[in-house]
Enzyme design. Structure first.
Site, PDB file in Angstrom:
ATOM      1  N   PRO A   1       0.798  -1.229   0.000  1.00 22.85           N
ATOM      2  CG  PRO A   1      -0.894  -1.578   1.557  1.00 22.85           C
ATOM      3  CD  PRO A   1       0.435  -2.116   1.122  1.00 22.85           C
ATOM      4  CG  ASP A   2       3.831   2.007   2.870  1.00 25.67           C
ATOM      5  OD1 ASP A   2       2.697   2.343   3.241  1.00 25.67           O
ATOM      6  OD2 ASP A   2       4.700   1.572   3.650  1.00 25.67           O
ATOM      7  CE1 TYR A   3       8.128   1.832  -2.073  1.00 25.48           C
ATOM      8  CE2 TYR A   3       7.000   0.348  -0.574  1.00 25.48           C
ATOM      9  CZ  TYR A   3       8.092   1.125  -0.894  1.00 25.48           C
ATOM     10  OH  TYR A   3       9.156   1.197  -0.030  1.00 25.48           O
TER      11      TYR A   3
END
Length: 720
Positions: free
Chosen positions: A581-583
């Site tokens: 989710p961070d990317y």
């Protein structure tokens, strides 16, 4: 979650978008519609392929029951045009003269052959923003290759990191390659819109889904660049005590207990309070390297303890002891989540045929002055054709900022935008990097007492161990400026307020209350600069019973259903191999909201507050799976690499050569979406007798013999 009143302003309610995408790119149009744009879905006779994608409402393949299509087509209008005819081409050209944005996903060269490419349409509408999202971009040796979600995941590198080391790479659940292409198309389109606000110029955007997926490999490229080390799939591997997937009484929990400052101390206290026997509390266990070397010893005490507790019991205990964990939740547990209920997150989708309403994930962010549109109804095929084609020709938008330097060819798209960036670790910095790369002045605020944790993380070159050498950190923060200010000091706080007075945006991804503690809440920042745009992106949101939870991408993958839906059913769910989710959704949803708010400010002079709860944003990535549960009552299983509409559809082991770490670990993803594709594969294999059996000529026959089919294809691939 309110769906919004007709009179409420929306950030993009002055825009008209022509959406010619099919599955690749369609989430871009869905988000533009949520932000208020009038999105017209252009479909061929017979409808888009996306109308037939599983899961289906009631299992009925009638062209109007695809839950995937429902999710991606809310609040859009459907117009049927045959773009291979002169009549259809003329109709689209007329619509494009009055459109602000056109997004398309045709094979490069197809739109030009129809006279509908950017060069042709921009001649009549120079302000048109024309976004092409294709598997491999408009140019290059792969540009006209066919692709599916699984082959894109393979060629983009992300699939290599997902799964177990002794098993095939696993495809991420939810057609994430298609969504990645759409998310990058979304922010790119809005960057071009800001440029148009200043200059009046439209432009062509060329998005390669393969390149988008490559950005989601986390540190894989940095490990290779800096250390010549190849990151590999780790599956359920645990690299240190209390970190990684552990079984429990009713499932699996992703643990990150030592990841925060007091994490190890708090975990030890919890275990001692529960009477867990062992010497894990002695002084040597404080050392992280000692813990790594004695992982098996720790697990001999820890695993019997956690396997007696349920996910909910461990979750409750982790909150009490301030530990970071992520119970692996499936869609039924997510729909019953009390935090989401208190935050009024859920909305409803209206079935296009029956009018029945079903629970649906709400919007990925909250905007104070221009709330997103939630829920609604997907269009039936061609239901708006007559209305749209009979409308008077519209005038497209253009430059709206008076007095700005409009020399488009001499400026970067976001030149003049200043962002004060308090965000750290992953999702925030990954997003602001995109804006910095396109010309925004992004000023990172750190303190020597609170450096970004990624500065300590690997990879680093041998012998380079300072705070400026982390490939992880530098990969998120190129193109930015850095300043060191202690905001806890009154003089430091004053310096920050001076920066705010000349800024456009302030962003953070701290837990609720941190910015307010420094006197930097939205109300206080707005008092400094009335039109400031303030972005908060905490994990669970600013309100609700779980608002103070701390998490990382790996625990979010667990709590949002991605772990439960990804991988092979016979294996323990173990995440997706990265802090995905961070990317993907969290940085790009956030930046898209920020850019939409800048467009609204250019029109009205009004700033606003944006709240993105990363948990809620990530749930968008499995929207169709949640609908399968709320509509059909089905809790989707982990499908491995199989697809309900394609056979074969798998990753097969190839012959070699060995990888850089010496493993026999080369794989190729193969998908045959049509009978013609299967016939081509049979010819490539040399037409062996088994493959020419009449039953295998049809999808139904191949699906019925899928186990044997994969075995046979795998035998051939193993020789290649």
């Amino acid at each position: 979650m309110t769906t919004g009143d007709a009179g409420t302003p929306r950030a993009l309610d002055d825009l008209r978008v022509l959406d010619l995408t099919d599955r690749l790119g369609q989430y871009c149009g869905r988000m533009l519609a949520s932000l208020g744009a009038d999105v017209i879905r252009i479909e061929p006779p017979g409808g888009l392929d996306g109308r037939r994608v599983h899961p289906l409402a009631g299992g009925e393949p009638d062209g109007e029951s695809s839950l995937d299509f429902w999710f991606h087509s809310l609040r859009q209008r459907s117009v049927v045009l045959d773009l291979d005819t002169a009549e259809g081409q003329a109709a689209l050209t007329k619509l494009a003269r009055g459109a602000d944005v056109l997004i398309e996903s045709a094979t490069p060269g197809v739109m030009a052959a129809r006279g509908l490419d950017y060069a042709a349409l921009s001649a009549a509408n120079p302000a048109l923003i024309y976004t092409s999202v294709t598997p491999f971009g408009q140019e290059g040796p792969y540009s006209r290759w066919a692709a599916t979600d699984i082959t894109l995941m393979g060629l983009g590198g992300q699939m290599w990191l997902c799964g177990y080391a002794d098993a095939p790479p696993a495809r991420l659940a939810g057609s994430q390659a298609f969504i990645q292409g759409a998310l990058h198309s979304l922010y790119a389109t809005l960057i071009a819109l800001y440029h148009r606000d200043i200059t009046g110029e439209g432009q062509h955007i060329d998005v390669s889904a393969q390149a988008c997926i490559a950005t989601a490999q986390e540190t894989a490229m940095q490990f290779w660049d800096l250390r010549r080390e190849l990151r590999t799939r780790t599956g359920a591997e645990r690299r240190s005590p209390g970190a990684g997937p552990y079984p429990c009484a009713d499932g699996v929990v992703q643990w990150m207990a030592p990841a925060t400052a007091n994490g190890w101390t708090n975990l030890v206290q919890w275990m001692r309070d529960d009477g867990v026997e062992g010497d894990y509390w002695t002084e040597e266990w404080v050392d992280g390297m000692y813990r790594v070397k004695h992982l098996d010893e720790f697990d001999s005490w820890f695993i019997p303890w956690v396997t007696e507790k349920t996910k909910d019991e461990l979750d409750t205990g982790a909150q009490k002891y301030h530990l970071t964990i992520g119970p692996v939740r499936n869609v039924d547990e997510i729909v019953a989540n009390d935090h989401l209920a208190v935050r009024d997150y859920w909305t409803e989708v209206e079935a296009p045929a029956s009018g029945a309403r079903y629970r649906l994930p709400g919007v990925p962010m909250r905007m104070s002055e221009t709330p997103l549109l939630a829920g609604g109804r997907p269009p039936t095929l061609g239901e708006d054709s007559d209305e749209v084609l009979a409308e008077p020709e519209r005038t497209a938008g253009g430059r709206i900022v008076d007095g700005a330097n409009g020399a488009g060819s001499q400026r970067m798209a976001l030149e003049g935008v200043r962002i004060i960036d308090f965000s750290w670790f992953g999702a925030g910095p990954m997003g602001t990097k995109v804006l910095a790369d396109h010309g925004a002045e992004v000023i990172r605020v750190e303190s020597e007492y609170r450096l970004d944790g990624l500065r300590r993380a690997g990879p680093k070159r041998e012998g380079q161990d300072g705070p400026n050498h982390s490939g992880y950190y530098n990969g998120h923060n190129s193109s930015k400026l850095s300043t060191r200010i202690n905001v806890n000091d009154p003089q430091g706080a004053e310096l920050v307020k001076r920066l705010v007075a000349i800024a456009d945006v302030v962003i953070d991804n701290f837990n609720p209350g941190v910015m307010a503690k420094w006197g930097l809440s939205y109300a206080e920042l707005r008092a400094i600069k009335d039109d400031i745009i303030v972005v908060n992106m905490p994990m669970m949101g600013l309100t609700g019973p779980r608002k103070d939870d701390v998490g990382f991408g790996s625990t979010m993958v667990a709590t949002t259903g991605l772990s439960a839906l990804t991988g092979f059913p016979e294996q323990m769910p173990a995440g997706v191999g990265t802090n995905y989710p961070d990317y993907s959704c969290n940085p790009y949803h956030t930046m898209s909201g920020m850019l939409a708010a800048l467009h609204h400010r250019n029109r009205t002079g009004q700033g606003q507050h944006i709240e993105l709860a990363q948990f809620e944003s990530t749930l968008q990535m499995i929207g169709p799976a949640i609908l399968d549960y709320t509509v059909n009552g089905v809790v989707p299983p982990r499908p491995g690499n199989r697809d309900p509409l394609i056979a074969p559809h798998a990753a097969f082991q190839a012959a070699g050569p060995p990888t850089a770490v010496g493993e026999d670990d080369r794989w190729i993803a193969i998908a045959c979406p049509s009978d013609d594709d299967w016939a081509a594969l049979v010819a490539e294999m040399g037409s062996p007798q088994w493959a020419t059996e009449p039953a295998l000529a049809s999808f139904e026959g191949r699906k019925a013999a899928e186990d044997e089919l994969e075995r046979r294809v795998g035998e051939w691939v193993r020789t290649q």
